[in-house]
Design an enzyme around this catalytic site. Structure first.
Site, PDB file in Angstrom:
ATOM      1  N   ASN A 193     -77.396  54.173 -60.950  1.00  0.00           N
ATOM      2  CA  ASN A 193     -76.083  54.787 -60.302  1.00  0.00           C
ATOM      3  C   ASN A 193     -75.431  53.528 -60.494  1.00  0.00           C
ATOM      4  OD1 ASN A 193     -74.934  55.516 -58.773  1.00  0.00           O
ATOM      5  ND2 ASN A 193     -76.478  55.227 -57.057  1.00  0.00           N
ATOM      6  N   ARG A 223     -76.258  58.829 -63.237  1.00  0.00           N
ATOM      7  CA  ARG A 223     -74.275  59.064 -62.117  1.00  0.00           C
ATOM      8  C   ARG A 223     -73.660  59.253 -63.155  1.00  0.00           C
ATOM      9  NH1 ARG A 223     -71.371  55.726 -57.952  1.00  0.00           N
ATOM     10  NH2 ARG A 223     -70.378  57.454 -56.730  1.00  0.00           N
ATOM     11  N   HIS A 232     -67.761  61.607 -55.111  1.00  0.00           N
ATOM     12  CA  HIS A 232     -69.783  61.227 -53.956  1.00  0.00           C
ATOM     13  C   HIS A 232     -70.038  62.994 -54.068  1.00  0.00           C
ATOM     14  CE1 HIS A 232     -67.237  57.542 -51.822  1.00  0.00           C
ATOM     15  NE2 HIS A 232     -67.430  57.497 -52.936  1.00  0.00           N
ATOM     16  N   GLY A 265     -68.205  53.785 -47.243  1.00  0.00           N
ATOM     17  CA  GLY A 265     -69.070  52.145 -47.896  1.00  0.00           C
ATOM     18  C   GLY A 265     -67.582  51.414 -48.537  1.00  0.00           C
ATOM     19  N   ARG A 308     -59.199  50.254 -52.240  1.00  0.00           N
ATOM     20  CA  ARG A 308     -58.511  51.472 -52.363  1.00  0.00           C
ATOM     21  C   ARG A 308     -57.615  51.750 -51.075  1.00  0.00           C
ATOM     22  NH1 ARG A 308     -62.471  54.837 -55.310  1.00  0.00           N
ATOM     23  NH2 ARG A 308     -63.512  53.027 -55.245  1.00  0.00           N
ATOM     24  N   ASN A 329     -74.489  51.447 -41.019  1.00  0.00           N
ATOM     25  CA  ASN A 329     -74.726  49.879 -40.932  1.00  0.00           C
ATOM     26  C   ASN A 329     -73.997  49.501 -40.261  1.00  0.00           C
ATOM     27  OD1 ASN A 329     -77.177  50.137 -42.077  1.00  0.00           O
ATOM     28  ND2 ASN A 329     -75.582  49.889 -44.322  1.00  0.00           N
ATOM     29  N   GLU A 374     -78.913  58.747 -53.206  1.00  0.00           N
ATOM     30  CA  GLU A 374     -78.432  59.465 -54.561  1.00  0.00           C
ATOM     31  C   GLU A 374     -79.472  59.077 -55.634  1.00  0.00           C
ATOM     32  OE1 GLU A 374     -73.463  58.688 -53.950  1.00  0.00           O
ATOM     33  OE2 GLU A 374     -74.293  56.877 -55.265  1.00  0.00           O
TER      34      GLU A 374
END
Length: 391
Positions: free
Chosen positions: A9, A91, A179, A208, A239, A330, A377
């Site tokens: 990934n 991925r 995602h 994330g 971003r 988290n 994932e």
């Protein structure tokens, strides 16, 4: 019988890998999971087994990624036992309109994926690097791809279309969403954990380094916040998220920015980093506690909450909010702050349950279920690879 899948990934901020037994039904069983990390001495490979013990902890000298992948392959072959490593699943962020389901990676498929690079200039090359590395190191080992965009192929045309001339849509300018592997896992996890509740109006917030949200109806995507590119939607680590297109025109025409400079600005210098002038890592911003850091966190919370409301509109209401991703899983302070801004929708967080990071964190009188679910994932990649090989 070859029945072990290695998943890779490759994301924008990390490269994760996992080793799974491909079961005949249900999810594959995890043997080990790990991460590729940069270190002063080279490339560090760290993995833990299903019981949490150390399965791999080595540093490959230098900065040659092929050397790191050679070591991972050798480790996987040794752990799987000779002849049992069936395939490597990857991925891939962008599948365009051609790849709406997982695919075997033939030479033709790899060429078609590479041709989509202009749609995902940051992520597509990252996803193809390990594909090429494995092909060079183990040319006879089968490889598969799981596409982030594929999960959103169920979005209705009116939700995927931009208000631009239709000829531009035929050229590929439309909402794709990303995602998807994370949302795929969460959708199936919800059905396993709460059978028969697929009709529950659910918004999943994948928070994330990259951030997006997805509206789920009967386990399928009906809307999502990222669009044509991974730049759209909520504020992210580096971003900017949604931006008035006029800003781009202004930077080009009045400020003399080149397209390359704008690309660098939007992908690498904006978001939490740009606003805080310190870091794109929200943990560092909590520690810094400067006015700029506090404003960056406040902007992040405001934009995430706004996008939850947008997704709820696509669903005609909200019954369940799921937090996932590195921040979503988290950072209890972020979960609490987002839900406080959404109190008008009936969300109420139990502070004790939230700080304990249990699966359900809403209060008994909350009108909306609030869940924290760790995404996986890599297991989706392994499941897709196993299905392709079986078919």
């Amino acid at each position: 019988m070859a029945d072990v899948i290695l998943s890779i990934n490759a994301g924008s901020s990390s490269v994760k890998f996992g080793l799974h037994h491909a079961g005949r039904t249900g999810w594959p069983s995890m043997m080990a999971s790990g991460q590729i990390k940069s270190s002063e001495d080279g490339i560090r490979l760290v993995a833990r087994d299903a019981e949490g013990g150390t399965a791999l902890d080595e540093t490959v000298a230098g900065a040659d990624p092929d050397a790191a992948y050679e070591r991972i392959l050798a480790w996987a072959e040794d752990l799987a036992r000779p002849g049992r490593l069936a395939a490597v699943g990857h991925r891939v962020v962008h599948g365009g309109t051609a790849f709406t389901r997982p695919a075997r990676l033939t030479a033709e498929a790899v060429a078609a994926i590479e041709a989509l690079t202009p749609l995902a200039p940051l992520h597509q090359p990252l996803g193809l690097k390990p594909v090429r590395a494995v092909a060079g190191l183990r040319p006879d080992l089968r490889q598969t791809a799981s596409f982030d965009t594929a999960f959103h192929s169920t979005i209705a045309p009116e939700a995927a279309r931009y208000a631009l001339p239709r000829r531009l849509e035929t050229e590929g300018i439309r909402k794709y969403g990303f995602h998807g592997l994370s949302y795929d896992y969460i959708a199936h996890r919800l059905e396993e954990r709460w059978p028969g509740t697929a009709a529950t109006r659910t918004v999943v917030a994948h928070l994330g380094a990259g951030v997006s949200l997805c509206a789920l109806e009967k386990g399928q995507s009906v809307d999502t916040t990222m669009g044509f590119s991974v730049l759209d939607g909520a504020v992210m680590a580096t971003r900017c998220g949604s931006l008035d297109p006029g800003v781009i025109l202004y930077l080009l025409e009045a400020k003399g920015f080149t397209p390359e400079a704008i690309e660098h600005l939007l992908y690498y210098r904006s978001g939490l980093l740009g606003v805080s002038e310190l870091s794109g890592d929200i943990r560092e911003l909590f520690k810094a506690d400067t006015p700029q850091a506090r404003e960056a966190v406040a902007l992040f919370v405001r934009r995430v909450a706004r996008e939850v409301a947008v997704m709820a509109t696509s669903l005609g209401g909200l019954d369940r909010l799921v937090f996932t991703g590195g921040i979503g899983e988290n950072q209890p302070g972020i979960r609490d702050a987002v839900c406080r801004r959404l109190a008008w929708l009936g969300l109420a967080v139990d502070p004790d349950r939230n700080s304990a990071a249990v699966e359900r964190i809403d209060t008994p009188d909350s009108r909306v279920e609030i869940l924290v679910i760790r995404t996986d994932e890599e297991i989706v990649i392994a499941r897709d690879a196993a299905r392709l090989l079986a078919g």
